[in-house]
Scaffold this motif. Structure first.
Motif, PDB file in Angstrom:
ATOM      1  N   THR A 113       3.208   1.255  -3.017  1.00 51.14           N
ATOM      2  CA  THR A 113       2.978   1.043  -4.603  1.00 51.14           C
ATOM      3  C   THR A 113       2.078  -0.400  -4.999  1.00 51.14           C
ATOM      4  O   THR A 113       1.272  -0.259  -5.572  1.00 51.14           O
ATOM      5  CB  THR A 113       4.302   1.052  -5.343  1.00 51.14           C
ATOM      6  N   LEU A 114       2.533  -1.213  -4.038  1.00 55.43           N
ATOM      7  CA  LEU A 114       1.960  -2.687  -4.182  1.00 55.43           C
ATOM      8  C   LEU A 114       0.542  -2.767  -3.860  1.00 55.43           C
ATOM      9  O   LEU A 114      -0.381  -3.110  -4.309  1.00 55.43           O
ATOM     10  CB  LEU A 114       3.067  -3.731  -3.658  1.00 55.43           C
ATOM     11  N   GLY A 115       0.273  -1.681  -2.870  1.00 55.26           N
ATOM     12  CA  GLY A 115      -1.089  -1.945  -2.167  1.00 55.26           C
ATOM     13  C   GLY A 115      -2.140  -1.073  -3.265  1.00 55.26           C
ATOM     14  O   GLY A 115      -3.199  -1.535  -3.480  1.00 55.26           O
ATOM     15  N   GLN A 116      -1.281  -0.029  -3.746  1.00 55.26           N
ATOM     16  CA  GLN A 116      -2.272   0.834  -4.870  1.00 55.26           C
ATOM     17  C   GLN A 116      -2.629   0.140  -5.811  1.00 55.26           C
ATOM     18  O   GLN A 116      -3.678  -0.131  -6.452  1.00 55.26           O
ATOM     19  CB  GLN A 116      -1.269   2.000  -5.132  1.00 55.26           C
ATOM     20  N   PHE A 117      -1.433  -0.858  -6.548  1.00 54.81           N
ATOM     21  CA  PHE A 117      -1.705  -1.744  -7.549  1.00 54.81           C
ATOM     22  C   PHE A 117      -2.843  -2.685  -7.124  1.00 54.81           C
ATOM     23  O   PHE A 117      -3.867  -3.044  -7.944  1.00 54.81           O
ATOM     24  CB  PHE A 117      -0.572  -2.250  -7.614  1.00 54.81           C
ATOM     25  N   VAL A 118      -2.861  -3.443  -6.047  1.00 53.38           N
ATOM     26  CA  VAL A 118      -3.870  -4.277  -5.676  1.00 53.38           C
ATOM     27  C   VAL A 118      -5.296  -3.719  -5.544  1.00 53.38           C
ATOM     28  O   VAL A 118      -6.136  -4.261  -5.986  1.00 53.38           O
ATOM     29  CB  VAL A 118      -3.448  -5.137  -4.453  1.00 53.38           C
ATOM     30  N   GLU A 119      -5.203  -2.413  -5.101  1.00 52.53           N
ATOM     31  CA  GLU A 119      -6.487  -1.732  -5.117  1.00 52.53           C
ATOM     32  C   GLU A 119      -7.209  -1.576  -6.418  1.00 52.53           C
ATOM     33  O   GLU A 119      -8.489  -1.613  -6.582  1.00 52.53           O
ATOM     34  CB  GLU A 119      -6.281  -0.311  -4.137  1.00 52.53           C
ATOM     35  N   LYS A 120      -6.242  -1.144  -7.321  1.00 53.60           N
ATOM     36  CA  LYS A 120      -6.724  -0.873  -8.531  1.00 53.60           C
ATOM     37  C   LYS A 120      -6.929  -2.347  -9.340  1.00 53.60           C
ATOM     38  O   LYS A 120      -7.578  -2.121 -10.617  1.00 53.60           O
ATOM     39  CB  LYS A 120      -6.056  -0.060  -9.429  1.00 53.60           C
ATOM     40  N   ALA A 130      -4.880  -8.539   1.167  1.00 53.83           N
ATOM     41  CA  ALA A 130      -4.866  -7.607   2.228  1.00 53.83           C
ATOM     42  C   ALA A 130      -3.904  -8.003   3.464  1.00 53.83           C
ATOM     43  O   ALA A 130      -3.255  -7.381   3.795  1.00 53.83           O
ATOM     44  CB  ALA A 130      -6.380  -7.124   2.475  1.00 53.83           C
ATOM     45  N   GLU A 131      -4.306  -9.387   3.636  1.00 50.97           N
ATOM     46  CA  GLU A 131      -3.333  -9.917   4.978  1.00 50.97           C
ATOM     47  C   GLU A 131      -1.635  -9.709   4.646  1.00 50.97           C
ATOM     48  O   GLU A 131      -1.082  -9.395   5.476  1.00 50.97           O
ATOM     49  CB  GLU A 131      -3.803 -11.097   5.320  1.00 50.97           C
ATOM     50  N   ARG A 132      -1.397 -10.093   3.420  1.00 50.14           N
ATOM     51  CA  ARG A 132       0.003  -9.927   2.885  1.00 50.14           C
ATOM     52  C   ARG A 132       0.450  -8.744   2.807  1.00 50.14           C
ATOM     53  O   ARG A 132       1.510  -8.452   3.674  1.00 50.14           O
ATOM     54  CB  ARG A 132       0.176 -10.610   1.755  1.00 50.14           C
ATOM     55  N   LEU A 133      -0.224  -7.641   2.554  1.00 47.29           N
ATOM     56  CA  LEU A 133       0.126  -6.392   2.549  1.00 47.29           C
ATOM     57  C   LEU A 133       0.373  -5.816   4.057  1.00 47.29           C
ATOM     58  O   LEU A 133       1.228  -5.165   4.465  1.00 47.29           O
ATOM     59  CB  LEU A 133      -0.739  -5.456   1.530  1.00 47.29           C
ATOM     60  N   GLU A 134      -0.628  -6.357   5.301  1.00 47.07           N
ATOM     61  CA  GLU A 134      -0.454  -5.840   6.252  1.00 47.07           C
ATOM     62  C   GLU A 134       0.493  -6.535   7.113  1.00 47.07           C
ATOM     63  O   GLU A 134       1.179  -6.030   7.855  1.00 47.07           O
ATOM     64  CB  GLU A 134      -2.023  -6.435   6.981  1.00 47.07           C
ATOM     65  N   ARG A 135       0.967  -7.618   6.708  1.00 47.17           N
ATOM     66  CA  ARG A 135       2.011  -8.439   7.281  1.00 47.17           C
ATOM     67  C   ARG A 135       3.464  -7.987   6.890  1.00 47.17           C
ATOM     68  O   ARG A 135       4.243  -7.386   7.540  1.00 47.17           O
ATOM     69  CB  ARG A 135       2.232  -9.852   6.924  1.00 47.17           C
ATOM     70  N   LEU A 136       3.450  -7.162   5.845  1.00 49.76           N
ATOM     71  CA  LEU A 136       4.699  -6.290   5.166  1.00 49.76           C
ATOM     72  C   LEU A 136       4.796  -5.223   5.826  1.00 49.76           C
ATOM     73  O   LEU A 136       5.824  -4.863   6.295  1.00 49.76           O
ATOM     74  CB  LEU A 136       4.481  -6.079   3.620  1.00 49.76           C
TER      75      LEU A 136
END
Length: 229
Positions: A113-120, A130-136
């Motif tokens: 959900t956080l990734g979708q929010f960042v994308e929009k 993007a790196e933060r989401l990848e680490r998660l």
């Protein structure tokens, strides 16, 4: 008469000799009896010493047996307590496993959900976010990280994104646009309300338009205001 006296003397001598012989025998018998009695007494004393030593050995063995019995009782209590603790730990592990089985899908959905929010969202700090989401994503798949730590870092990522909406920030980065090749510019972010860029010479400024998901060049009159911001 002389013959009678002589005979009487002879008899007296014989009786005296016989008496002396009996006394010697009796003396020898008494001496032997005394020696035998002393040997018997010595043997009795040895037996008494041995019996006393055996008695003390028995008391020591009895005391040792009582100590071992008390120690065994303590071990039984300790083992029983450890069994109780082991049972409690097993229950906790089962509970943690059940919690992890239900929590991991939730955390993964939160990350998605956080990734979708960042994308929009406004396209600021794209590489950092993007790196933060990848680490998660990598963290949630690790078996050596506790579920509590995974939960903490997911919440921390959410908190960082929340804070972006309350802060102003200017930073250097690469502007990627369909109209022009990538360029190094300075970005100006006003919370989540607006995102601007300006070239290093201050001659061109632009703003991100969420509707068209693209950058629009602004009128030159805005350059000074954005530079000041």
């Amino acid at each position: 008469m002389i013959k009678l006296r002589t005979l009487s003397g002879v008899l007296s001598l014989l009786l005296t000799a016989s008496s002396l012989a009996s006394v010697d025998e009796i003396q020898q018998q008494l001496t032997g009896a005394y020696a035998s009695s002393a040997a018997v007494q010595q043997h009795i004393e040895q037996l008494d010493d041995q019996a006393r030593a055996d008695y003390y050995d028995y008391l020591h063995a009895l005391q040792r047996a009582e100590q071992l019995e008390a120690y065994n009782d303590q071990l039984k209590s300790l083992i029983q307590a450890q069994r109780g603790e082991l049972s409690s730990l097993q229950q906790q592990l089962w509970s943690l496993q059940e919690t992890e089985q239900s929590a991991l899908p939730l955390l993964n959905n939160m990350r998605l959900t956080l990734g979708q929010f960042v994308e929009k969202d406004l396209p600021f700090l794209p590489q950092e976010r993007a790196e933060r989401l990848e680490r998660l994503g990598g963290l949630l798949t690790r078996a050596d990280v506790a579920i509590a730590e995974k939960y903490r870092q997911v919440l921390e990522a959410y908190q960082i994104e929340v804070d972006y909406g309350r802060t102003l920030e200017a930073y250097r980065g690469t502007l990627v646009s369909e109209q022009q090749p990538p360029r190094e510019v300075t970005f100006l972010r006003l919370g989540r309300v607006a995102l601007y860029y300006q070239t290093p010479d201050g001659q061109e400024s632009g703003q991100w338009h969420a509707d068209s998901q693209s950058w629009k060049v602004l009128d030159g009159a805005m350059n000074w205001s954005i530079q000041k911001g």
